[in-house]
Motif scaffolding. Structure first.
Motif, PDB file in Angstrom:
ATOM      1  N   UNK A 140      40.573  30.025  34.865  1.00 37.87           N
ATOM      2  CA  UNK A 140      40.321  28.941  34.972  1.00 37.87           C
ATOM      3  C   UNK A 140      39.608  28.376  36.249  1.00 37.87           C
ATOM      4  N   UNK A 141      40.263  29.247  37.250  1.00 37.12           N
ATOM      5  CA  UNK A 141      39.945  28.852  38.552  1.00 37.12           C
ATOM      6  C   UNK A 141      38.456  29.199  38.912  1.00 37.12           C
ATOM      7  N   UNK A 142      37.763  30.355  38.448  1.00 33.81           N
ATOM      8  CA  UNK A 142      36.505  30.749  38.495  1.00 33.81           C
ATOM      9  C   UNK A 142      35.529  29.847  37.861  1.00 33.81           C
ATOM     10  N   UNK A 143      35.803  29.353  36.673  1.00 33.15           N
ATOM     11  CA  UNK A 143      35.234  28.516  35.774  1.00 33.15           C
ATOM     12  C   UNK A 143      34.968  27.061  36.594  1.00 33.15           C
ATOM     13  N   UNK A 151      48.100  29.271  28.125  1.00 29.76           N
ATOM     14  CA  UNK A 151      47.015  30.236  28.970  1.00 29.76           C
ATOM     15  C   UNK A 151      47.101  29.640  30.161  1.00 29.76           C
ATOM     16  N   UNK A 152      47.147  28.246  30.340  1.00 23.43           N
ATOM     17  CA  UNK A 152      47.051  27.750  31.772  1.00 23.43           C
ATOM     18  C   UNK A 152      48.230  28.177  32.575  1.00 23.43           C
ATOM     19  N   UNK A 153      49.451  28.432  32.018  1.00 25.18           N
ATOM     20  CA  UNK A 153      50.739  28.806  32.512  1.00 25.18           C
ATOM     21  C   UNK A 153      50.667  30.263  33.014  1.00 25.18           C
ATOM     22  N   UNK A 171      43.087  27.110  42.661  1.00 28.23           N
ATOM     23  CA  UNK A 171      44.130  26.392  41.884  1.00 28.23           C
ATOM     24  C   UNK A 171      45.789  26.775  42.408  1.00 28.23           C
ATOM     25  N   UNK A 172      46.277  25.810  42.888  1.00 25.76           N
ATOM     26  CA  UNK A 172      47.294  26.208  43.551  1.00 25.76           C
ATOM     27  C   UNK A 172      48.629  26.045  42.658  1.00 25.76           C
TER      28      UNK A 172
END
Length: 277
Positions: free
Chosen positions: A154-157, A145-147, A178-179
């Motif tokens: 994830x960035x918004x959370x 999921x992260x990938x 998140x870069x």
């Protein structure tokens, strides 16, 4: 002038010179210039310390009492780049994550920031907050999921959780970006292989659906033609065929081509037309 040739000032001028020197020193200690994008927090040594019930000093030239102090804060948007934060996914795998944090002190309340956190608020507030929020959020997701699918979520959370920590401390959070997400090589390879297989499977299913639709289209067209022929055959009888034959004979007879017409020699009594062209 004295006997030894030195110039001697009148005693009445000395107090004036001393006063001028004192004034110059006073002014040098009592003036401050605030640059663009900055504000000044006034600290009154004999007046209650940090001034929080008044607006901070704005841009430009200011005169303050020499026993007071002014602490200058940059209130422009600033960026913190956190490289390779080490966090754990939901299944305990170590993930490296790069993120940028865009922030700025809240100008109107910078006095409270100075009073509670001081000028080193970056290290005492923002860095611990972004690291804590990142660990908390990433721990809810799998490496896959992260990938791939959950990067925006994830960035918004992370942004929302970081905001909850730092905004009550008089710091405005503008964005968290998140870069990059770095997975262990074996996990990354496995995920990429799985994604490739899923993509190939989707392409194969698409081709099957397309072929099925094309076959259905051909079947429908063939069925339509068959139905049309059946209806046409059912509607034809000898009288209709004879009338059609007569119409065709008349048209052929009227054409300029040379022909020989044998009356009554065809099927159903229709004439036979013999032509040399």
């Amino acid at each position: 002038m004295s006997d030894n040739g030195q110039l001697k000032l009148p005693k009445s001028i000395m107090p004036i010179i001393i006063l001028v020197i004192v004034v110059i020193i006073f002014l040098s200690k009592s003036t401050i210039t605030i640059d663009s994008g900055e504000v000044g927090v006034l600290y009154k040594t004999f007046g209650g310390g940090v001034v929080t019930d008044e607006a901070p000093l704005g841009e430009g030239f200011h005169i303050v009492a020499p026993w007071n102090k002014v602490f200058v804060y940059n209130v422009r948007q600033q960026e913190l780049f956190e490289r390779e934060m080490s966090v754990l996914s939901s299944n305990g795998l170590e993930i490296k994550l790069d993120a940028s944090v865009l922030y700025q002190p809240t100008a109107a309340t910078v006095g409270f920031l100075h009073q509670t956190r001081g000028s080193d608020y970056l290290n005492s507030v923002i860095i611990p907050a972004i690291r804590s929020a990142t660990r908390s959020v990433v721990g809810r997701y799998t490496p896959e999921q992260l990938y791939s699918t959950k990067r925006d979520a994830i960035q918004a959370e992370i942004f929302e959780e970081t905001k909850k920590i730092i905004e009550p401390q008089y710091i405005q959070l503008n964005s968290v970006l998140v870069r990059d997400v770095t997975l262990p090589p074996t996990i990354k390879t496995a995920i990429e292989r799985k994604l490739k297989q899923e993509q190939e499977s989707l392409e194969y299913e698409f081709r099957l659906v397309t072929a099925s639709k094309e076959a259905e289209k051909v079947r429908i067209e063939a069925q339509g033609k068959a139905d049309a022929n059946r209806i046409l055959s059912a509607s034809l009888n000898d009288k209709i065929l004879r009338d059609k034959g007569i119409e065709a004979t008349i048209k052929l007879a009227e054409s300029p081509n040379s022909k020989v017409i044998v009356i009554g020699s065809g099927k159903g009594g229709l004439p036979i037309i013999l032509g040399n062209q």
